[in-house]
Design a protein around this motif. Sequence first.
Motif, mmCIF file in Angstrom:
data_model
loop_
_atom_site.group_PDB
_atom_site.id
_atom_site.type_symbol
_atom_site.label_atom_id
_atom_site.label_comp_id
_atom_site.label_asym_id
_atom_site.label_seq_id
_atom_site.Cartn_x
_atom_site.Cartn_y
_atom_site.Cartn_z
ATOM 1 N N ASP A 95 15.775 -4.120 -7.060
ATOM 2 C CA ASP A 95 14.407 -4.042 -6.413
ATOM 3 C C ASP A 95 14.265 -4.337 -5.030
ATOM 4 O OD1 ASP A 95 13.353 -3.433 -8.811
ATOM 5 O OD2 ASP A 95 12.540 -5.401 -9.410
ATOM 6 N N GLN A 96 15.236 -5.394 -4.743
ATOM 7 C CA GLN A 96 15.309 -5.913 -3.410
ATOM 8 C C GLN A 96 15.782 -4.705 -2.234
ATOM 9 O OE1 GLN A 96 18.252 -8.867 -2.963
ATOM 10 N NE2 GLN A 96 17.793 -9.539 -0.918
ATOM 11 N N ALA A 97 16.657 -4.010 -2.893
ATOM 12 C CA ALA A 97 17.256 -2.736 -2.026
ATOM 13 C C ALA A 97 16.269 -1.853 -1.802
ATOM 14 C CB ALA A 97 18.425 -2.334 -2.492
ATOM 15 N N GLU A 98 15.430 -1.380 -3.037
ATOM 16 C CA GLU A 98 14.365 -0.563 -2.931
ATOM 17 C C GLU A 98 13.571 -1.010 -1.756
ATOM 18 O OE1 GLU A 98 12.246 0.763 -6.404
ATOM 19 O OE2 GLU A 98 10.665 1.136 -5.300
ATOM 20 N N ASN A 99 13.124 -2.092 -1.773
ATOM 21 C CA ASN A 99 11.904 -2.622 -0.962
ATOM 22 C C ASN A 99 12.320 -2.321 0.545
ATOM 23 O OD1 ASN A 99 9.971 -3.281 -2.810
ATOM 24 N ND2 ASN A 99 10.562 -5.344 -3.172
ATOM 25 N N ARG A 100 13.539 -2.488 0.955
ATOM 26 C CA ARG A 100 13.853 -2.003 2.099
ATOM 27 C C ARG A 100 13.231 -0.605 2.892
ATOM 28 N NH1 ARG A 100 18.797 -3.266 4.587
ATOM 29 N NH2 ARG A 100 17.764 -2.613 6.258
ATOM 30 N N LEU A 101 12.972 0.192 1.888
ATOM 31 C CA LEU A 101 12.068 1.532 2.012
ATOM 32 C C LEU A 101 10.773 0.995 2.340
ATOM 33 C CD1 LEU A 101 11.953 4.632 1.998
ATOM 34 C CD2 LEU A 101 11.758 4.438 -0.285
ATOM 35 N N HIS A 102 10.122 0.518 1.428
ATOM 36 C CA HIS A 102 8.779 0.028 1.522
ATOM 37 C C HIS A 102 8.310 -0.836 3.027
ATOM 38 C CE1 HIS A 102 8.977 1.912 -2.221
ATOM 39 N NE2 HIS A 102 9.441 1.177 -2.674
ATOM 40 N N ALA A 103 9.141 -1.842 3.225
ATOM 41 C CA ALA A 103 8.923 -2.864 4.070
ATOM 42 C C ALA A 103 9.035 -1.918 5.624
ATOM 43 C CB ALA A 103 9.869 -3.858 4.254
ATOM 44 N N GLN A 104 9.947 -1.068 5.511
ATOM 45 C CA GLN A 104 10.551 -0.447 6.755
ATOM 46 C C GLN A 104 9.356 0.871 6.909
ATOM 47 O OE1 GLN A 104 15.044 -1.326 6.470
ATOM 48 N NE2 GLN A 104 14.421 0.841 6.307
ATOM 49 N N LYS A 105 8.928 1.250 6.034
ATOM 50 C CA LYS A 105 7.642 2.270 6.279
ATOM 51 C C LYS A 105 6.630 1.483 6.662
ATOM 52 C CE LYS A 105 6.813 5.425 2.953
ATOM 53 N NZ LYS A 105 7.207 6.140 1.373
ATOM 54 N N GLU A 145 0.922 -1.217 0.099
ATOM 55 C CA GLU A 145 -0.053 0.158 0.042
ATOM 56 C C GLU A 145 0.855 1.181 0.030
ATOM 57 O OE1 GLU A 145 -2.485 0.073 3.630
ATOM 58 O OE2 GLU A 145 -2.358 2.157 3.285
ATOM 59 N N LEU A 146 1.934 1.327 0.837
ATOM 60 C CA LEU A 146 2.838 2.371 0.870
ATOM 61 C C LEU A 146 3.802 2.530 -0.209
ATOM 62 C CD1 LEU A 146 3.570 2.308 4.859
ATOM 63 C CD2 LEU A 146 1.872 3.850 3.567
ATOM 64 N N LYS A 147 3.823 1.608 -0.935
ATOM 65 C CA LYS A 147 4.809 1.468 -2.224
ATOM 66 C C LYS A 147 3.982 2.249 -3.405
ATOM 67 C CE LYS A 147 7.770 -1.322 -5.068
ATOM 68 N NZ LYS A 147 8.404 -2.664 -4.929
ATOM 69 N N ARG A 148 2.600 1.872 -3.168
ATOM 70 C CA ARG A 148 1.870 2.741 -4.268
ATOM 71 C C ARG A 148 1.688 3.853 -3.922
ATOM 72 N NH1 ARG A 148 -2.333 -1.549 -3.594
ATOM 73 N NH2 ARG A 148 -1.677 -3.100 -4.564
ATOM 74 N N GLN A 149 1.291 4.404 -2.679
ATOM 75 C CA GLN A 149 1.260 5.915 -2.427
ATOM 76 C C GLN A 149 2.410 6.381 -1.376
ATOM 77 O OE1 GLN A 149 -1.773 7.975 -2.684
ATOM 78 N NE2 GLN A 149 -0.303 9.357 -1.780
ATOM 79 N N ARG A 150 3.582 6.650 -2.012
ATOM 80 C CA ARG A 150 4.772 6.919 -1.237
ATOM 81 C C ARG A 150 4.948 7.952 -0.139
ATOM 82 N NH1 ARG A 150 10.415 5.402 -4.403
ATOM 83 N NH2 ARG A 150 11.124 6.445 -2.573
ATOM 84 N N VAL A 151 4.092 9.151 -0.553
ATOM 85 C CA VAL A 151 4.146 10.185 0.316
ATOM 86 C C VAL A 151 3.003 10.409 1.159
ATOM 87 C CG1 VAL A 151 4.812 12.768 0.484
ATOM 88 C CG2 VAL A 151 6.074 11.488 -1.294
#
Length: 304
Positions: free
Chosen positions: A285-295, A26-32
């Motif tokens: 992509d895996q490195a980017e997903n650190r951001l989304h999972a941690q959010k 959900e937060l990956k789709r709506q980043r901010v």
Amino acid sequence: MKGRHLLRLTDLSAADIYRILDKAVELKRQRVGSLLMGKKLALLFQKPSLRTRVSFDVAMTELGGHAIYLSPAEVGLGQRESAADVARVLSRYVDCITARTFRQQDVDELAAYASVPVINALSDEEHPCQVLADLLTIFEKKGKLKGLALAYIGDANNVATSLMFGAALTGMGFRIASPAGYGPAAHCLGKARQLAGQSGADILVTDDIRQVVRDADVLYTDVWTSMGQEEETARRREAFAGYQVNREMVALAKKEALVLHDLPAHKGEEITDDIFEQFQSAIFDQAENRLHAQKAVLALLMGG
Ligand code: CP
Ligand code: NVA
């Protein structure tokens, strides 16, 4: 999950993991957004970091909050001041503490004394935030976790331990090939097998790389020498020679197998340069997903 700590992957149930993954999507789709408007996060680091430090900082910014980075030189955790006192001080200023420590017992002590959630950002024993991003990446690319076979080649380190627990909780098969003396600790393996008994995951521990990679859905590797083990580098290079994700190993896995690496990579050691480049898109992509999972973790623990 509000108010809880994330010190080990086993602090989570399978349901918690799926809740985090759903929130991350959900937060990956709506980043901010403004979920954590006005919230403050301390980033307490005893070791170097690129991904963890930047992704936690960006995560707070994108959720409307603020992160404060504290370097090893500034805090001197356990030297200038005890973890217990650092935790009690920071709890008066911030809403959550993320800590990268040499010893798991330091992150545990922070949690024991903090009145705000504490997140393990890598210790000698576990790296739960990495593995939540890994599970998100595998889920996005394979559409499921349960029933897949993940082959881990190399050191049964912090990342491998959290991955083993992540697989055991979600029902994903986990096979690890390590040289003698570098396999999973008996108490971790026992815990993982117990969880696997409930989820239906298969766990295999061996020194035979071919046995783990054959027909695997995901090949995963990490450095032979982790931060804090630098003086063992020469001995480890010798012990791990051949424990490498290379063309021959990828050929034994399923045709559509993924290759993942938590980074930083030591190319020419645990992974060849050509295989890294062939799978670079998934690895970043895996490195980017650190951001989304941690959010997702921050939003759920801070109750935003
Ligand atoms: N994978 C990972 O945790 O990277 P950093 O050490 O750069 O944070
Ligand atoms: N196992 C590695 C992971 C780095 C992100 C280490 O602890 O250095």
